[in-house]
Scaffold this active site. Sequence first.
Site, PDB file in Angstrom:
ATOM      1  N   SER A 113       0.948  -1.207  -0.053  1.00  0.00           N
ATOM      2  CA  SER A 113      -0.039   0.105  -0.011  1.00  0.00           C
ATOM      3  C   SER A 113       0.932   1.206   0.029  1.00  0.00           C
ATOM      4  O   SER A 113       1.657   1.503  -0.800  1.00  0.00           O
ATOM      5  CB  SER A 113      -0.791  -0.071   1.184  1.00  0.00           C
ATOM      6  OG  SER A 113      -1.949   0.899   1.214  1.00  0.00           O
ATOM      7  N   HIS A 114       0.669   2.098   0.985  1.00  0.00           N
ATOM      8  CA  HIS A 114       1.381   3.427   1.126  1.00  0.00           C
ATOM      9  C   HIS A 114       2.626   3.227   1.816  1.00  0.00           C
ATOM     10  O   HIS A 114       3.261   4.431   1.558  1.00  0.00           O
ATOM     11  CB  HIS A 114       0.346   4.459   2.136  1.00  0.00           C
ATOM     12  CG  HIS A 114       0.517   3.647   3.302  1.00  0.00           C
ATOM     13  ND1 HIS A 114      -0.422   2.591   3.531  1.00  0.00           N
ATOM     14  CD2 HIS A 114       0.835   3.958   4.671  1.00  0.00           C
ATOM     15  CE1 HIS A 114      -0.554   2.193   4.812  1.00  0.00           C
ATOM     16  NE2 HIS A 114       0.264   2.958   5.440  1.00  0.00           N
ATOM     17  N   ASP A 277      -2.711   6.712  -3.516  1.00  0.00           N
ATOM     18  CA  ASP A 277      -1.552   6.176  -2.890  1.00  0.00           C
ATOM     19  C   ASP A 277      -0.976   4.742  -3.619  1.00  0.00           C
ATOM     20  O   ASP A 277      -1.233   4.541  -4.885  1.00  0.00           O
ATOM     21  CB  ASP A 277      -1.762   5.378  -1.419  1.00  0.00           C
ATOM     22  CG  ASP A 277      -2.812   4.240  -1.558  1.00  0.00           C
ATOM     23  OD1 ASP A 277      -3.269   4.019  -2.426  1.00  0.00           O
ATOM     24  OD2 ASP A 277      -2.545   3.250  -0.611  1.00  0.00           O
ATOM     25  N   ASP A 279      -1.199   1.494  -3.871  1.00  0.00           N
ATOM     26  CA  ASP A 279      -2.101   0.368  -4.877  1.00  0.00           C
ATOM     27  C   ASP A 279      -3.337   1.056  -5.263  1.00  0.00           C
ATOM     28  O   ASP A 279      -4.354   0.276  -5.313  1.00  0.00           O
ATOM     29  CB  ASP A 279      -2.333  -0.768  -3.847  1.00  0.00           C
ATOM     30  CG  ASP A 279      -2.802  -0.462  -2.515  1.00  0.00           C
ATOM     31  OD1 ASP A 279      -2.770   0.767  -1.985  1.00  0.00           O
ATOM     32  OD2 ASP A 279      -3.569  -1.242  -2.136  1.00  0.00           O
ATOM     33  N   ASP A 281      -6.032   2.545  -3.612  1.00  0.00           N
ATOM     34  CA  ASP A 281      -7.144   2.497  -3.140  1.00  0.00           C
ATOM     35  C   ASP A 281      -7.330   3.528  -1.992  1.00  0.00           C
ATOM     36  O   ASP A 281      -8.471   3.968  -1.542  1.00  0.00           O
ATOM     37  CB  ASP A 281      -7.418   0.866  -2.008  1.00  0.00           C
ATOM     38  CG  ASP A 281      -6.103   0.698  -1.087  1.00  0.00           C
ATOM     39  OD1 ASP A 281      -5.367   1.613  -0.874  1.00  0.00           O
ATOM     40  OD2 ASP A 281      -6.151  -0.118  -0.552  1.00  0.00           O
ATOM     41  N   ARG A 282      -6.365   4.563  -1.907  1.00  0.00           N
ATOM     42  CA  ARG A 282      -6.456   5.742  -0.924  1.00  0.00           C
ATOM     43  C   ARG A 282      -6.781   6.901  -1.618  1.00  0.00           C
ATOM     44  O   ARG A 282      -6.372   6.851  -2.788  1.00  0.00           O
ATOM     45  CB  ARG A 282      -5.442   5.660  -0.113  1.00  0.00           C
ATOM     46  CG  ARG A 282      -5.118   4.896   1.067  1.00  0.00           C
ATOM     47  CD  ARG A 282      -3.826   5.054   2.045  1.00  0.00           C
ATOM     48  NE  ARG A 282      -3.875   4.245   2.970  1.00  0.00           N
ATOM     49  CZ  ARG A 282      -3.400   3.921   4.172  1.00  0.00           C
ATOM     50  NH1 ARG A 282      -2.810   5.396   4.339  1.00  0.00           N
ATOM     51  NH2 ARG A 282      -3.308   3.316   4.983  1.00  0.00           N
ATOM     52  N   GLU A 363     -12.620   5.398   5.829  1.00  0.00           N
ATOM     53  CA  GLU A 363     -11.955   5.611   6.914  1.00  0.00           C
ATOM     54  C   GLU A 363     -11.096   6.835   7.138  1.00  0.00           C
ATOM     55  O   GLU A 363     -10.656   7.398   5.995  1.00  0.00           O
ATOM     56  CB  GLU A 363     -11.050   4.390   7.154  1.00  0.00           C
ATOM     57  CG  GLU A 363     -11.448   2.941   6.917  1.00  0.00           C
ATOM     58  CD  GLU A 363     -10.558   1.877   7.210  1.00  0.00           C
ATOM     59  OE1 GLU A 363     -10.465   1.379   8.098  1.00  0.00           O
ATOM     60  OE2 GLU A 363     -10.073   1.464   5.915  1.00  0.00           O
ATOM     61  N   GLU A 364     -10.668   7.244   8.236  1.00  0.00           N
ATOM     62  CA  GLU A 364      -9.990   8.420   8.345  1.00  0.00           C
ATOM     63  C   GLU A 364      -8.448   8.160   7.538  1.00  0.00           C
ATOM     64  O   GLU A 364      -7.957   9.401   7.245  1.00  0.00           O
ATOM     65  CB  GLU A 364      -9.627   8.729   9.734  1.00  0.00           C
ATOM     66  CG  GLU A 364      -9.209   7.620  10.655  1.00  0.00           C
ATOM     67  CD  GLU A 364      -7.654   7.174  10.430  1.00  0.00           C
ATOM     68  OE1 GLU A 364      -6.873   7.937   9.923  1.00  0.00           O
ATOM     69  OE2 GLU A 364      -7.558   5.842  10.407  1.00  0.00           O
ATOM     70  N   SER A 365      -8.018   6.871   7.183  1.00  0.00           N
ATOM     71  CA  SER A 365      -6.647   6.866   6.781  1.00  0.00           C
ATOM     72  C   SER A 365      -6.736   6.936   5.018  1.00  0.00           C
ATOM     73  O   SER A 365      -6.119   6.385   4.428  1.00  0.00           O
ATOM     74  CB  SER A 365      -6.372   5.583   7.145  1.00  0.00           C
ATOM     75  OG  SER A 365      -7.299   4.572   6.765  1.00  0.00           O
ATOM     76  N   LYS A 376     -11.719  -0.261  -0.518  1.00  0.00           N
ATOM     77  CA  LYS A 376     -11.604   1.108  -0.796  1.00  0.00           C
ATOM     78  C   LYS A 376     -10.888   1.653  -2.067  1.00  0.00           C
ATOM     79  O   LYS A 376     -10.338   1.005  -2.868  1.00  0.00           O
ATOM     80  CB  LYS A 376     -10.982   2.162   0.316  1.00  0.00           C
ATOM     81  CG  LYS A 376      -9.431   1.550   0.454  1.00  0.00           C
ATOM     82  CD  LYS A 376      -8.686   2.424   1.825  1.00  0.00           C
ATOM     83  CE  LYS A 376      -7.512   2.084   2.010  1.00  0.00           C
ATOM     84  NZ  LYS A 376      -7.136   0.797   2.792  1.00  0.00           N
ATOM     85  N   ARG A 496      -0.988   5.669  17.014  1.00  0.00           N
ATOM     86  CA  ARG A 496      -1.865   6.280  16.196  1.00  0.00           C
ATOM     87  C   ARG A 496      -2.839   7.098  17.570  1.00  0.00           C
ATOM     88  O   ARG A 496      -3.329   6.497  18.193  1.00  0.00           O
ATOM     89  CB  ARG A 496      -2.739   5.968  15.311  1.00  0.00           C
ATOM     90  CG  ARG A 496      -2.129   5.102  14.199  1.00  0.00           C
ATOM     91  CD  ARG A 496      -2.648   5.137  12.781  1.00  0.00           C
ATOM     92  NE  ARG A 496      -2.282   4.259  11.803  1.00  0.00           N
ATOM     93  CZ  ARG A 496      -1.107   4.390  11.159  1.00  0.00           C
ATOM     94  NH1 ARG A 496      -0.632   5.611  11.286  1.00  0.00           N
ATOM     95  NH2 ARG A 496      -0.823   3.564   9.986  1.00  0.00           N
TER      96      ARG A 496
END
Length: 543
Positions: A113-114, A277, A279, A281-282, A363-365, A376, A496
């Site tokens: 991911s990120h 990001d 992949d 999805d963000r 989500e907040e992320s 997502k 977090r």
Amino acid sequence: MTIHTVNTTAFAGQRPGTSGLRKKVSEFQQPAYLENFVQSIFNSLGDCAGQTLVLGGDGRYFNRHAVQVILRMAAAHGFARVLVGQGGILSTPALSCVVRKRGASGGIVLSASHNPGGPDGDFGIKYNIANGGPAPEKITDAIYEQTRVLTEYRTSDAGDLDLDAIGSARIEQMDVEVIDPVADYADLMGELFDFAAIKALFAGGFTMRFDGMHAVSGPYAHAILEGLLGAPAGTVINGTPLEDFGGHHPDPNPVNAAELVALMSGPDAPDFGAASDGDADRNMIVGRGIAVTPSDSLAIIAANAGVAPGYRGGIKGIARSMPTSTAPDRVAQALKVPCHETPTGWKYFGNLMDAGMVTLCGEESYGTGSSHIREKDGLWAVLFWLNLLAAGGKPVETLVREHWARFGRNYYSRHDYEAVESKAAEGLMAHLREQLSALAGQVIDGYTVDFADDFVYKDPVDGSIASKQGVRIVMTDGSRIVFRLSGTGTEGATIRLYLERYEADLAMHGMPAQEVLAGLAAIADRLAGLHQRTGRDRPTVTT
Ligand code: G16
């Protein structure tokens, strides 16, 4: 070609986290490390004979090698067919789309991911089930159990396949189809959004900058934004996927996409900015002079869902992860639909979507999406905003301010303390948990604690329980302090801290978020011993 059984020894620490197994590339490069995990996935599935698998990743270092290894192992397990993205590439949302559209029994996503990529960066692998979404915990637990007892894996000695040419090939008895990674996904976007209106928006001179961060969203953004929607060339920047993401951190937030945020607050700002990001999805949504928080973005999308053709029939409900702000809850209340609060992790939304209980999730992320797939979806969120901008003709900032005026503003921030020594982080969480039962009713710096707990989620569909999902301290005015440990890091522990404060008064909507939240941050520090226990005087990243 021959199928072989190879003796192996189990590796410790192959437990999937928030989103699959993520480790340093060097760890994955150990002989049999990847093979063991893939064998554990296949063992947990039982009989794979005759099944179809979708395979692809975000193109990071080790992606191509992993694709070849998995193809050989899938052939040795009797899969009938594997659909693999050209060049080994499939964004996470595109993989989810292909699994659903082609009726596959599951998919394997290769991505961290990120997290940064390259030989010194991270790699990851995740199994998705037939609904196109991340495997639920009972499956990831079963995979982990397999990793602990594994003594052999099965593979073929076939050579590498050409992944760059679209077409068909065979390994052992298995068909391999190298597919266009964009086509199915682009078709689906065309069904959900008013492409004609967005095309007209661009034709009228609307300007946009989409930062692909040298990750996998680039090919999708080039094809859809500049190709199908007619945005001028140059709209998509950093649009060529690189194995190390150009040395950057492909995490779309105001810290890692600082250049885009600076552009958007400068004199030459385009009308709209967005980033995605590793992949894809963000997503991050930025207007002229304003970065929209992910929680607000979900709330605004929900409040305006009807502008997009795919959502004209209304939404069934919203789901958000517990640390995400409660802005979407206010919209759900106004729409008279339920708003579900789940633990962090997209996998918890799957059952709700499958049961038809929710349409929108977030989500907040920096994750937003809907029941069109089971992941997502970064570009989906960007297209939703484009559809909204095309429908209303108002700038992003006006849309956000009008939303706050109607629903109130949820000031929100996340403070990350990265690579903290694991023992110190666990000690901090334990210290917080010890205090929980005594906090309710206490008045701290003018806030009264309504309740404090360690979040437990009972899935309303299958009754499964997820406990210890984050410590939350909720004040009587709705303000919240949430602490949890990240499940996606690869170095030590990441603490977090999530802070939220609701402000109904329109006159108070223009304050800097960190200023508004400073009081809650100070309480959080005191209760957790954050700075003292971590030895840090400030967060590594603030978003
Ligand atoms: C993953 C999950 C998300 C989660 C995020 C952060 O995102 O899919 O559901 O919100 O990690 O998780 P954590 O706070 O545990 O690090 P991604 O984009 O990394 O796959």
